[in-house]
Design a protein around this motif. Structure first.
Motif, PDB file in Angstrom:
ATOM      1  N   GLY A   1       0.834  -1.193   0.000  1.00 31.05           N
ATOM      2  CA  GLY A   1       0.000   0.000   0.000  1.00 31.05           C
ATOM      3  C   GLY A   1       0.863   1.235   0.000  1.00 31.05           C
TER       4      GLY A   1
ATOM      5  N   SER B   1      -9.005   9.555   5.765  1.00 30.92           N
ATOM      6  CA  SER B   1      -9.279   9.603   7.197  1.00 30.92           C
ATOM      7  C   SER B   1     -10.326  10.667   7.487  1.00 30.92           C
TER       8      SER B   1
ATOM      9  N   ALA C   1      -6.202   6.906   3.201  1.00 32.45           N
ATOM     10  CA  ALA C   1      -6.165   5.782   4.131  1.00 32.45           C
ATOM     11  C   ALA C   1      -4.918   4.932   3.987  1.00 32.45           C
ATOM     12  N   THR C   2      -4.332   4.859   2.770  1.00 30.26           N
ATOM     13  CA  THR C   2      -3.158   4.014   2.572  1.00 30.26           C
ATOM     14  C   THR C   2      -1.850   4.792   2.705  1.00 30.26           C
ATOM     15  N   ARG C   3      -1.901   5.938   3.363  1.00 34.30           N
ATOM     16  CA  ARG C   3      -0.725   6.802   3.491  1.00 34.30           C
ATOM     17  C   ARG C   3       0.402   6.146   4.264  1.00 34.30           C
TER      18      ARG C   3
ATOM     19  N   VAL D   1      -0.599  -0.429   6.319  1.00 34.05           N
ATOM     20  CA  VAL D   1      -1.759  -1.152   5.785  1.00 34.05           C
ATOM     21  C   VAL D   1      -1.554  -2.639   6.043  1.00 34.05           C
TER      22      VAL D   1
ATOM     23  N   LEU E   1      -9.323  -4.326   5.415  1.00 29.14           N
ATOM     24  CA  LEU E   1      -8.094  -3.540   5.316  1.00 29.14           C
ATOM     25  C   LEU E   1      -7.907  -2.729   6.585  1.00 29.14           C
ATOM     26  N   HIS E   2      -6.791  -2.957   7.279  1.00 33.15           N
ATOM     27  CA  HIS E   2      -6.417  -2.179   8.458  1.00 33.15           C
ATOM     28  C   HIS E   2      -5.538  -1.017   8.004  1.00 33.15           C
ATOM     29  N   THR E   3      -5.835   0.176   8.459  1.00 34.27           N
ATOM     30  CA  THR E   3      -5.042   1.349   8.123  1.00 34.27           C
ATOM     31  C   THR E   3      -4.819   2.193   9.376  1.00 34.27           C
TER      32      THR E   3
ATOM     33  N   PRO F   1      -3.707   6.044   9.023  1.00 32.31           N
ATOM     34  CA  PRO F   1      -3.136   7.115   8.202  1.00 32.31           C
ATOM     35  C   PRO F   1      -2.650   8.339   8.966  1.00 32.31           C
TER      36      PRO F   1
END
Length: 269
Positions: A185, A223, A230-232, A235, A246-248, A250
Motif C-alpha cells: 500500500g 481519514s 487511508a493508505t498513506r 496497511v 483492510l487495516h489502516t 493514516p
C-alpha cells in the motif's frame, strides 16, 4: 488462507465499494506510524519518533482494541526510522534507516513472543520496507519512495537491485501473502488546482520472483479526522468469513485527534 486472500484481492477493482466499519483509538503515543504486521490477536506497528537532533525507532505491540502491550526500541545513532515490516511465520522483519534517501539501513528480526531483537544485516541505502519470501527465504526490500527494489539472502548478500517499473505509487508498507507474492500500500502526492495537492492512494499485488505487478487498484478513501489518504502509512489486509478487511492508520499521533486504527471492509465476491 493466504491464497484465498490473493484471490479476494484479485476480485476487487477501482469500482469496488469499501466501508469504514470501525475506528479504534490507539491509547498511547504513536508518533509517525510506518508499517503493520498482524500476528494472531496482536498488531505490530512500526513508528518513528522525531526529536530535535535525532529520533527513536519504535515497534509497538498492541491488541486489537488499541492497547499497548510492548514498546520495542530499534535502531542506532542516526538510523532511527523504521519502515514497513513483515511476519514470516516465526519472526518479524523490520528495517531501520536514516531519515533521508541514499543513506543506510539495518535490518532486524524481532521475536513476536519474547520481543528479542536480532540484527540480521546492513544495507548501504535507505530501506523503507522489507518482506520475507516464504518460498525462497529471500528478503525483499524497497528504497526511499520504493523507486528501487532489492532482494537479499537472510544474511544480507545482495541478489538483485532493479528499478521499480511502476510510478503509480510510492509504497509505504508491504506484506507477504502467498506463493512468492506481496501486497503493498502507498500514496503518490499529486499537484492540484490553486496550489493544492492530492494524495492518490492505492494497493498493489506484486510477484517477488519477477518484480511484476499482478493487480493494482486506487483506494480513494480518506481519514475522517485529517483527510489523509487511508493508505498513506501502515496497511494490512486479512479475510473474515464474509469480507476482505483492510487495516489502516493514516494519521500521526499529534493532538487533538491522534492515531486511530481505521478498518475498511468490502464483501467477498
Amino acid at each position: 488462507m493466504d491464497s484465498d486472500l490473493v484471490r479476494a484481492f484479485l476480485a476487487v477493482d477501482r469500482s469496488t465499494a469499501w466501508t469504514l466499519v470501525e475506528r479504534v483509538p490507539l491509547n498511547f503515543p504513536t508518533y509517525h506510524p510506518q508499517g503493520f504486521a498482524l500476528v494472531g490477536e496482536l498488531i505490530f506497528m512500526s513508528s518513528v519518533e522525531v526529536l530535535e537532533d535525532t529520533g527513536i525507532g519504535h515497534l509497538f505491540a498492541m491488541d486489537r482494541q488499541g492497547n499497548l502491550k510492548e514498546d520495542i526500541r530499534l535502531g542506532e545513532g542516526t538510523a532511527y526510522h523504521p519502515g514497513g515490516l513483515d511476519f514470516d511465520g516465526k519472526d518479524l522483519w523490520v528495517p531501520v534507516a536514516e531519515y533521508r534517501p541514499d543513506s543506510r539501513a539495518i535490518v532486524y528480526t524481532v521475536d513476536p513472543t519474547s520481543y528479542d531483537v536480532t540484527e540480521r544485516f546492513r544495507v548501504a541505502d535507505h530501506v523503507g520496507g522489507v518482506v520475507r519470501d516464504r518460498t525462497t527465504g529471500h528478503v525483499h526490500g524497497i528504497s526511499w519512495g520504493s523507486r528501487t527494489l532489492y532482494s537479499w539472502t537472510p544474511t544480507g548478500e545482495q541478489l538483485s537491485k532493479v528499478p521499480n517499473e511502476s510510478h503509480f505509487l510510492d509504497y509505504q508498507d508491504c506484506s507477504y501473502v502467498a506463493h512468492g507474492k506481496q501486497l503493498c500500500g502507498g500514496v503518490t502526492t499529486l499537484p492540484g488546482p490553486n496550489n493544492t495537492s492530492y494524495d492518490l492512494g492505492g494497493l498493489a499485488l506484486r510477484d517477488l520472483h519477477t518484480n511484476h505487478i499482478l493487480h493494482e487498484i486506487p483506494f480513494p478513501y480518506f481519514s475522517p479526522t485529517t483527510n489523509h489518504n487511508a493508505t498513506r502509512n501502515p496497511v494490512a489486509l486479512e479475510l473474515t468469513p464474509t469480507t476482505l478487511r483492510l487495516h489502516t492508520a493514516p494519521d500521526d499521533g499529534n493532538p487533538p485527534t491522534g492515531t486511530e486504527l481505521q478498518i475498511y471492509e468490502t464483501p467477498l465476491k
